[in-house]
Each structure stands twice: as structure tokens, then as C-alpha cells.
Scaffold this active site. Structure first.
Site, PDB file in Angstrom:
ATOM      1  N   ASP A  29     -27.704   0.698  47.198  1.00  0.00           N
ATOM      2  CA  ASP A  29     -27.300  -0.443  46.159  1.00  0.00           C
ATOM      3  C   ASP A  29     -26.363  -1.329  46.623  1.00  0.00           C
ATOM      4  OD1 ASP A  29     -26.263  -1.846  43.941  1.00  0.00           O
ATOM      5  OD2 ASP A  29     -26.116   0.024  42.614  1.00  0.00           O
ATOM      6  N   LEU A  30     -26.768  -2.532  46.771  1.00  0.00           N
ATOM      7  CA  LEU A  30     -25.856  -3.592  47.489  1.00  0.00           C
ATOM      8  C   LEU A  30     -24.758  -3.961  46.241  1.00  0.00           C
ATOM      9  CD1 LEU A  30     -28.967  -5.845  48.518  1.00  0.00           C
ATOM     10  CD2 LEU A  30     -27.451  -4.316  50.080  1.00  0.00           C
ATOM     11  N   TYR A  76     -25.815 -10.760  43.771  1.00  0.00           N
ATOM     12  CA  TYR A  76     -26.043 -12.216  43.633  1.00  0.00           C
ATOM     13  C   TYR A  76     -24.744 -12.871  44.165  1.00  0.00           C
ATOM     14  CZ  TYR A  76     -29.831 -11.466  40.035  1.00  0.00           C
ATOM     15  OH  TYR A  76     -30.700 -11.310  39.391  1.00  0.00           O
ATOM     16  N   ARG A 113     -13.352  -9.053  40.727  1.00  0.00           N
ATOM     17  CA  ARG A 113     -13.129  -7.743  39.673  1.00  0.00           C
ATOM     18  C   ARG A 113     -11.764  -7.559  39.937  1.00  0.00           C
ATOM     19  NH1 ARG A 113     -19.133  -4.812  40.900  1.00  0.00           N
ATOM     20  NH2 ARG A 113     -20.245  -6.628  40.851  1.00  0.00           N
ATOM     21  N   ASP A 166     -31.715  -5.196  43.790  1.00  0.00           N
ATOM     22  CA  ASP A 166     -30.746  -4.846  44.754  1.00  0.00           C
ATOM     23  C   ASP A 166     -30.536  -3.412  45.173  1.00  0.00           C
ATOM     24  OD1 ASP A 166     -29.344  -3.978  42.655  1.00  0.00           O
ATOM     25  OD2 ASP A 166     -27.289  -4.433  43.695  1.00  0.00           O
ATOM     26  N   GLU A 167     -31.513  -2.637  44.727  1.00  0.00           N
ATOM     27  CA  GLU A 167     -31.487  -1.151  45.090  1.00  0.00           C
ATOM     28  C   GLU A 167     -32.734  -0.712  45.721  1.00  0.00           C
ATOM     29  OE1 GLU A 167     -30.245   1.348  41.463  1.00  0.00           O
ATOM     30  OE2 GLU A 167     -29.723  -0.582  40.788  1.00  0.00           O
TER      31      GLU A 167
HETATM   32  P1  TTP Z   1     -25.932  -4.355  39.963  1.00  0.00           P
HETATM   33  O1  TTP Z   1     -26.445  -3.452  41.084  1.00  0.00           O
HETATM   34  O2  TTP Z   1     -25.845  -3.579  38.575  1.00  0.00           O
HETATM   35  O3  TTP Z   1     -24.682  -5.323  40.121  1.00  0.00           O
HETATM   36  P2  TTP Z   1     -23.997  -5.754  41.428  1.00  0.00           P
HETATM   37  O4  TTP Z   1     -24.868  -5.614  42.662  1.00  0.00           O
HETATM   38  O5  TTP Z   1     -23.721  -7.377  41.057  1.00  0.00           O
HETATM   39  O6  TTP Z   1     -22.588  -5.088  41.479  1.00  0.00           O
HETATM   40  P3  TTP Z   1     -22.343  -3.804  42.047  1.00  0.00           P
HETATM   41  O7  TTP Z   1     -21.231  -4.036  43.015  1.00  0.00           O
HETATM   42  O8  TTP Z   1     -21.466  -3.158  40.997  1.00  0.00           O
HETATM   43  O9  TTP Z   1     -23.745  -2.943  42.243  1.00  0.00           O
HETATM   44  O10 TTP Z   1     -27.044  -5.479  39.690  1.00  0.00           O
HETATM   45  C1  TTP Z   1     -27.727  -6.297  40.733  1.00  0.00           C
HETATM   46  C2  TTP Z   1     -27.887  -7.789  40.430  1.00  0.00           C
HETATM   47  O11 TTP Z   1     -28.570  -8.043  39.225  1.00  0.00           O
HETATM   48  C3  TTP Z   1     -26.372  -8.619  40.271  1.00  0.00           C
HETATM   49  O12 TTP Z   1     -25.840  -8.865  41.460  1.00  0.00           O
HETATM   50  C4  TTP Z   1     -26.684  -9.379  39.085  1.00  0.00           C
HETATM   51  C5  TTP Z   1     -28.210  -8.955  38.547  1.00  0.00           C
HETATM   52  N1  TTP Z   1     -27.905  -8.660  37.221  1.00  0.00           N
HETATM   53  C6  TTP Z   1     -28.515  -9.110  36.023  1.00  0.00           C
HETATM   54  O13 TTP Z   1     -28.959 -10.420  36.119  1.00  0.00           O
HETATM   55  N2  TTP Z   1     -28.289  -8.731  34.950  1.00  0.00           N
HETATM   56  C7  TTP Z   1     -27.584  -7.764  34.538  1.00  0.00           C
HETATM   57  O14 TTP Z   1     -27.428  -7.329  33.488  1.00  0.00           O
HETATM   58  C8  TTP Z   1     -26.976  -6.993  35.626  1.00  0.00           C
HETATM   59  C9  TTP Z   1     -26.082  -6.004  35.212  1.00  0.00           C
HETATM   60  C10 TTP Z   1     -26.926  -7.601  36.895  1.00  0.00           C
HETATM   61 MG    MG Z   2     -25.499  -3.576  43.072  1.00  0.00          MG
END
Ligand code: TTP
Ligand code: MG
Length: 503
Positions: A19-20, A24, A56, A111-112
């Protein structure tokens, strides 16, 4: 051909979930390195969809309203993230890179990725045993700080898995400049659950003895990937709220309520058991885009929304090179009670005369497609009555290769980033990857922190959502199917054309 080896059978698999970090935001920092080291938020409409870890630290959180984020952190820099093109492109690069290590890579959202590394682990295990060398050490964290017993081959496999996970993360960083977290465990469910234990840019391995702690630590059942909104509501009516409740619930009653297969799957999940294979995603199986808003209540507005969505969608299809054969319209009606599950959709085949125009004469497609989509719309909404929509989504699916086309492969999504960021008006889209429908049950209700991605938002914020309201279990029907009701409503000439094209 080759039958699954013992190691590949569900019990001994080694799965990595990657999971990145602040995805974004990382992409934006790569596009503009000046943004590094500064608190950065990615804005869609009036929400910070994600923010970097600098932000954050200063109190900004994912899905925070812009206003609140600015209050918390006045120096916050905001970039518009409504055009998903750069994120989509980077997302496919990551999947492709992981695929170089191992063919079994399954995308989950942007991102996963799940990677089934069982075979690589087996090879290394054999080498290790042949060389008689027992000097292996774990990479990253061990969940619960559990002691490793290298005489236990399950432990040894997972330890080797942790080293491979480290290599995957190193490669993603070296080649694409992206950091991320990884979870290593014996199945998809557990790898996803454990991957966010230490964030950002860290990894955690789960040894089987700690599985009960991990799974019970989830408290509410909706935090279990695979248990979506509807299912959890259903379970709540049976008095099942926690993972422990679900474990203890009499199987016979659950089977009667939900059907045998769903009940058994759910109860297995509650024990951390998940036999679902990592299914390679390949190129997208559909292209969709959606727009959400506070209110849309006239046909003219709906038509406008659809007209706005089509050009970039047609452009993406053009770049892919395959031709869609089915089009689907999804709407969400405002409702103060059923906030998340009131999506409705209708689909129909694309008339054969239009199909060759995808790619070449896209602009000539807009008007006939709008006509078809408006017919689908009227199948769902009685326009003589007042209505209130909060979302419109268009999806092209049932993609078929042109006879000579080499496109439509995942590699096609890995071209250098090209499209300039347009000041977008759209907010979200449903993921396009194959198995998207199946992924939904994983994606919609769970991230590593276990919070629902969007459901906790206040009324106003709820406009900005990610895949909310898509049913979890069971999965919905195949995109290629013809909606008979819609078909009957199509003009006769189009009906004839479709029928003649179907043979
Ligand atoms: P996430 O993996 O939930 O968040 P993240 O990668 O930004 O942060 P983390 O380090 O906690 O993993 O979501 C991946 C991307 O999806 C995020 O960068 C932005 C987008 N996104 C949305 O568009 N809508 C949403 O409701 C969420 C939670 C994320
Ligand atoms: Mg992520």
C-alpha cells in the site's frame, strides 16, 4: 498443466500486500519536487482527499474539509487532484513493476496490490536448505513483536517473505521514487490487515500465532475487508457487531439468514481465514468516470453531466485501443436514510454502427451516446416527478480487441506521463481494473486503519466519495449482460442493429 503444489494450496501461501504512502500526494511531489518537505494536501472539491506526512504531522487528515485543514495548518499547500490521469498512470506502473518479480499481482484500487510470492519463497527456501545455511533474519517489523522460531518452516517462509517484500519496496522506490508499506502473511486478508501496522514506509510480517490478536483487534466487523456496508448492517440486525460476536454466532442460524456460502465465508473471515487467490488484474476491464454533486434535478442538467464525462472517457478508450461493447449509466438518488447504498444502474449494448468510431471519430460519438445514456436514465427516473441526484457515472465495458491491435495490455498503461493536468471538475471514479466488481468488497470498507473511507463524513462532505454504496456480498452481475428492459426501450433501428450484431 502444472497442478498446484502443496505450498501453493491455501495453507502455505505467502502473500504481500503493498500500500503506497499518501499516494496522490507522492505523485504530486514527484511531479513538482519543490513540494517535498512542505505540508501538502491534494484537493478534490472542498475536501483534502489525502495529504503528505508533513501535513499529517501538523494535524491534517485524509478526507478533511479544506476549511478545517487550513485552520489546522495555515501553511498547507493545496494541489488540485481532480484529474486522476497522473495517479492512474503511476498506479499501473507500480503494478507492472511488481509483475516483473512475480506474475501473480492483483490490483486493489489505485495504490494497493497483492503479490503472491509463494513460489519465490519456495525457491529460496530450497536454496537455503541445500546450502545448509540458517542465517536468515526478518526484514521490518514482526506483528506483536512475536519471537521467530526458524525451525518452524511456516515462520521461515514468512521471514523469507519479509525479505522479498523489502526487495519489492526497494524496487518501487528505486525505479519510481515511491514509498509504501507492506504486510506479509499467509493470505490476502491478513496481509492487508497487517500492512498498515507501521506507517509510512515500513513493513510488518504476521506469524500465525498472532493472527487472533490482529483479527480481534478490529473490533467492528465492518473493518474486516470483505464485509461491506450492507453485510455489516445485516449482521448488526442479528446482534453481531464485533469480530468475536461473529466467531461465536451459531453457524446454522447464520447460514439460514445469509445462505450457506456467504455465511461460511464470513465466519472464516472472522477467524482470519481467506482462501481467495491472488488473481492477476491485467488491463482494465472497463473505463468509467463519475461526478458527484449536491443536487442535480433536471434532465438538462443530467445531460450536461453526461456530456462533461464523455470526452475524457473516450480519450482513455482511444489510448487503450480496445473497443467497448456495453455502456452503463449509474445514478445515486439523494436519500436521507440510505445514504450509501442507493446507487442504481442500467446498461445496454452499444449499437454496432457506433463501435468502429471508438478511437477514430470519438467526437461523432458524443451525441449518439448521450441519447443512449439518457434513455437509460429515463429507465431509472420518472422525469415527470421531481428527482434529486447526487451522482452520475458512465462506464464502458465488455472491451474487445481490434483484430490487429496490440494494445489493451497492461504495458500500454506505462507510457511516460503525458497528459497535462486539467483543472478538473470531477471528483472520483470507480476503479477500472479487472475484477473491479470483486475488489469492491475489499476496497470499499477497509483501509489499514480500518476506518471506512468515506462513510464517516458529515452531510456536506459526503459528496466526495470513493466507491461508496456499491454492494459488497454478493457480487453483482456481469457487465456484458443485456438489460432486457432497457433493450425494449431502445429505438427499433438500434434494436435491430444490436440483434444483427450479436450473432
Ligand atoms: P489510501 O491508501 O487510503 O490513502 P493514502 O495512500 O493517501 O495514504 P496512506 O499513507 O494512509 O496509505 O488511498 C489512496 C489514494 O486514494 C489517496 O492518495 C487518495 C485517494 N482517495 C480518494 O480518492 N478518496 C478517498 O476517500 C480516500 C481515502 C483516498
Ligand atoms: Mg495508501
Amino acid at each position: 498443466h502444472s497442478r498446484p503444489t502443496a505450498a501453493r494450496s491455501a495453507g502455505c501461501r505467502v502473500i504481500v500486500h503493498v500500500d503506497l504512502d499518501c499516494f496522490y500526494a507522492q505523485v504530486e511531489m514527484i511531479r513538482n519536487p519543490e513540494l517535498r518537505d512542505k505540508p501538502l494536501g491534494v484537493q478534490q472539491k472542498f475536501i483534502v482527499v489525502t495529504c503528505n506526512y508533513e501535513a499529517r504531522k501538523l494535524g491534517v487528515k485524509k478526507l478533511m474539509p479544506i476549511k478545517e485543514a487550513k485552520e489546522k495548518c495555515p501553511q498547507l499547500i493545496l494541489v488540485n487532484g481532480e484529474d486522476l490521469t497522473p495517479y492512474r498512470e503511476m498506479s499501473y506502473k507500480v503494478t507492472e513493476l511488481l509483475g516483473e518479480f512475480c506474475p501473480l499481482v492483483e490490483r486493489l484500487g489505485f495504490d494497493e496490490n497483492f503479490v503472491d510470492i509463494t513460489e519465490i519463497v519456495e525457491k529460496r527456501l530450497n536454496q537455503l536448505q541445500q546450502s545448509g545455511c540458517s542465517r536468515v533474519s526478518v526484514s521490518g517489523h514482526v506483528y506483536n513483536n512475536q519471537a521467530i522460531d526458524l525451525r518452524d518452516t511456516t515462520h521461515l517462509r514468512l521471514v523469507i517473505g519479509s525479505q522479498i517484500a523489502e526487495e519489492l519496496r526497494e524496487a518501487v522506490y528505486a525505479r519510481l521514487g515511491l514509498t509504501g508499506c507492506a504486510g506479509v502473511a499467509s493470505n490476502k486478508l491478513l496481509s492487508k490487515l497487517v500492512s498498515g501496522t507501521f506507517k509510512p514506509n515500513q513493513q510488518t510480517v504476521l506469524l500465525p500465532e498472532s493472527c487472533p490478536d490482529l483479527i480481534r483487534g478490529l473490533d467492528h466487523i465492518q473493518k474486516v475487508p470483505g464485509i461491506g456496508y450492507k453485510t455489516s448492517k445485516r449482521l448488526e440486525t442479528l446482534g453481531v457487531r464485533t469480530v468475536c460476536d461473529l466467531q461465536a454466532f451459531p453457524s446454522a442460524v447464520l447460514e439460514k439468514e445469509l445462505g450457506v456460502s456467504v455465511a461460511q465465508r464470513l465466519q472464516k473471515l472472522s477467524y482470519g481465514e481467506d482462501e481467495s487467490p491472488v488473481t492477476p488484474s491485467g488491463p482494465p476491464q472497463s473505463f468509467s468516470d463519475e461526478d458527484s454533486f449536491k443536487k442535480c434535478s433536471s434532465e438538462v442538467e443530467v445531460k450536461e453531466k453526461i456530456e462533461e464525462l464523455l470526452p475524457s472517457l473516450l480519450d482513455r478508450i482511444h489510448k487503450d485501443g480496445r473497443q467497448p461493447h456495453t455502456v452503463r449509466l449509474t445514478i445515486r438518488q439523494f436519500s436521507s436514510t440510505e445514504k450509501w447504498i442507493n446507487r442504481e444502474s442500467r446498461q445496454c449494448p452499444i449499437p454496432p454502427r457506433l463501435i468502429p468510431k471508438f478511437g477514430k471519430e470519438s467526437s461523432n460519438l458524443i451525441s449518439p451516446l448521450v441519447d443512449i445514456l439518457m434513455k437509460l436514465f429515463r429507465k431509472m427516473i420518472d422525469v415527470a416527478q421531481p428527482f434529486h441526484l447526487t451522482l452520475v457515472s458512465v462506464c464502458f465495458s465488455n472491451l474487445k480487441d481490434l483484430p490487429s491491435s496490440k494494445k489493451g495490455s497492461i504495458g500500454f498503461y506505462l507510457k511516460p506521463m503525458s497528459s497535462p493536468s486539467r483543472p478538473g471538475k470531477r471528483v472520483q471514479e470507480v476503479e477500472d481494473v479487472s475484477q473491479a466488481e470483486e475488489s469492491v468488497s475489499w476496497n470499499q470498507n477497509c483501509n489499514r486503519t480500518g476506518t471506512t473511507k468515506t462513510r464517516k463524513l458529515s452531510e456536506e462532505q459526503k459528496i466526495n466519495i470513493k466507491q461508496a454504496g456499491v454492494p459488497d456480498l454478493p457480487l453483482h452481475s456481469s457487465p456484458g449482460a443485456i438489460d432486457q428492459e432497457v433493450f425494449r426501450e431502445l429505438p427499433e433501428d438500434i434494436q435491430k442493429e444490436i440483434l444483427s450484431g450479436k450473432t
